[in-house]
Design an enzyme around this catalytic site. Structure first.
Site, PDB file in Angstrom:
ATOM      1  CG  ASP A   1     -79.859 -15.872  63.714  1.00  0.00           C
ATOM      2  OD1 ASP A   1     -80.355 -15.544  64.815  1.00  0.00           O
ATOM      3  OD2 ASP A   1     -78.695 -16.270  63.569  1.00  0.00           O
TER       4      ASP A   1
ATOM      5  CG  HIS B   1     -74.293 -16.557  75.180  1.00  0.00           C
ATOM      6  ND1 HIS B   1     -73.613 -16.810  74.011  1.00  0.00           N
ATOM      7  CD2 HIS B   1     -75.400 -15.848  74.812  1.00  0.00           C
ATOM      8  CE1 HIS B   1     -74.272 -16.273  72.989  1.00  0.00           C
ATOM      9  NE2 HIS B   1     -75.356 -15.697  73.454  1.00  0.00           N
TER      10      HIS B   1
ATOM     11  CG  HIS C   1     -76.131 -11.063  74.837  1.00  0.00           C
ATOM     12  ND1 HIS C   1     -75.572 -10.672  73.637  1.00  0.00           N
ATOM     13  CD2 HIS C   1     -76.530 -12.343  74.663  1.00  0.00           C
ATOM     14  CE1 HIS C   1     -75.645 -11.673  72.771  1.00  0.00           C
ATOM     15  NE2 HIS C   1     -76.208 -12.709  73.373  1.00  0.00           N
TER      16      HIS C   1
HETATM   17  C1  LIG Z   1     -80.522 -20.015  66.794  1.00  0.00           C
HETATM   18  C2  LIG Z   1     -80.305 -19.482  68.187  1.00  0.00           C
HETATM   19  C3  LIG Z   1     -79.214 -19.684  69.007  1.00  0.00           C
HETATM   20  C4  LIG Z   1     -79.473 -19.000  70.179  1.00  0.00           C
HETATM   21  C5  LIG Z   1     -78.590 -18.874  71.348  1.00  0.00           C
HETATM   22  O1  LIG Z   1     -77.399 -18.792  71.196  1.00  0.00           O
HETATM   23  N1  LIG Z   1     -79.183 -18.808  72.572  1.00  0.00           N
HETATM   24  C6  LIG Z   1     -78.389 -18.501  73.736  1.00  0.00           C
HETATM   25  C7  LIG Z   1     -77.850 -19.729  74.416  1.00  0.00           C
HETATM   26  F1  LIG Z   1     -77.094 -19.358  75.440  1.00  0.00           F
HETATM   27  F2  LIG Z   1     -78.879 -20.457  74.850  1.00  0.00           F
HETATM   28  F3  LIG Z   1     -77.117 -20.455  73.569  1.00  0.00           F
HETATM   29  N2  LIG Z   1     -80.679 -18.411  70.091  1.00  0.00           N
HETATM   30  O2  LIG Z   1     -81.200 -18.680  68.860  1.00  0.00           O
HETATM   31 ZN   LIG Z   2     -76.645 -14.495  72.451  1.00  0.00          ZN
END
Ligand SMILES: Cc1cc(C(=O)NCC(F)(F)F)no1
Ligand SMILES: [Zn+2]
Length: 306
Positions: free
Chosen positions: A216, A141, A145
């Site tokens: 968010d 993930h 990015h």
């Molecule tokens: C609410 C929220 C969700 C995330 C998220 O996706 N983090 C990346 C992960 F890889 F750790 F998931 N951050 O804030």
């Molecule tokens: Zn993310």
């Protein structure tokens, strides 16, 4: 040369023994894989907040920091995924070194890409103090990015629909890397999203449920559920809101989203532009009038995007 291709070993967060590439450096061994692109380097912030911090070192080829072992090992796996599946050398396609920092902050319940590198917290009481680098899907993930931000075609501004698209693409590629489920976070005792059933974790699964919010960054981790559901339907098929989709498999779905991300999306692309981008990508990859193009069209229709 041979001094660089040293095999290191260590136990990950879940107690599993892993081997990985390390380097000898100033009489010690360090988590620096010089066999992949411009290198993969893993640092520790020692629970401070200045990054990258300190290159993880050991007097022997055995490393005793489970969070660092997992971060280093999974970074190599995601590097190999992008190289072998998408023919992309590191996150930027130019072999720029992949840098990770573990033990960021105190009880930090998250992971992030800071524009140049991956950063992981140690987790907290909500997930049994499981470091975030223990999840292959988390590393995939975050590195995605980096891919998105380095793509001159997309960038995908991190708010509202372009931001939700940015988030969805990271989850979608992560689901192809960590391909035995549709969950995000199952290996860090912190399932936060389900691409097959977004509503299970309070995400919308149709445009009619799009959440307009200032939280968010305009709900980037909330509204991503709509695109995530479309991706799931493309891969596995199914009927959703009376629209039936013929699945084409996870691999082809990921090819379509990766190509859309690199070639057909732009910084302010919204969900409708994502539909067009995926149709264009599927057309380029599989031909106009192909089953793949039909599946993409139907999957977006099933989540209310036309
Ligand atoms: C609410 C929220 C969700 C995330 C998220 O996706 N983090 C990346 C992960 F890889 F750790 F998931 N951050 O804030
Ligand atoms: Zn993310």
């Amino acid at each position: 040369n041979s001094a660089h291709h040293v095999t290191g070993t260590g136990r990950g967060v879940h107690g599993d023994t892993k081997t990985f590439e390390v380097s000898s450096y100033q009489g010690q061994y360090v988590l620096w894989d010089q066999t992949r692109g411009g290198g993969i380097q893993t640092y520790t912030a020692n629970n401070g907040s200045s990054i990258p911090g300190y290159l993880v070192a050991s007097r022997t080829t055995t490393f005793n920091d489970p969070a660092a072992v997992d971060a280093h090992y999974y970074a190599a796996k995601v590097y190999d995924y992008y190289k072998n599946v998408h023919n992309r050398n590191s996150y930027d396609g130019r072999g720029t070194s992949l840098v990770s920092t573990v033990h960021y902050g105190r009880n930090y319940m998250n992971a992030f890409w800071n524009g140049r590198q991956m950063v992981y917290g140690d987790g907290g009481s909500q997930n049994g103090y499981t470091p975030f680098s223990a999840g292959l899907d988390v590393i995939a993930h975050e590195m995605t990015h980096g891919v998105t931000s380095s793509s001159d075609a997309s960038q995908l501004i991190y708010r509202n629909q372009s931001g939700a698209l940015n988030e969805a693409i990271s989850d979608i590629i992560a689901s192809d890397v960590d391909s035995n489920d549709w969950l995000m976070g199952e290996d860090i005792n912190y399932v936060i999203r389900d691409l097959a059933n977004p509503t299970r974790y309070n995400q919308p699964d149709h445009m009619s449920k799009y959440v307009n919010t200032t939280q968010d960054n305009g709900g980037v981790h909330i509204n991503s559920g709509i695109i995530n559901k479309a991706a799931y339907l493309m891969a596995d098929g199914g009927s959703h809101y009376n629209v039936t989709v013929q699945g084409i498999g996870r691999a082809k779905m990921a090819k379509i989203f990766h190509k859309a991300n690199l070639d057909y999306l732009y910084s302010n692309s919204d969900f409708s532009a994502a539909r067009s981008a995926c149709i264009q990508a599927a057309t380029a990859l599989y031909g106009a009038g192909s089953q793949e193009v039909q599946t993409v069209t139907n999957a977006f229709a099933a989540v209310g995007i036309h």
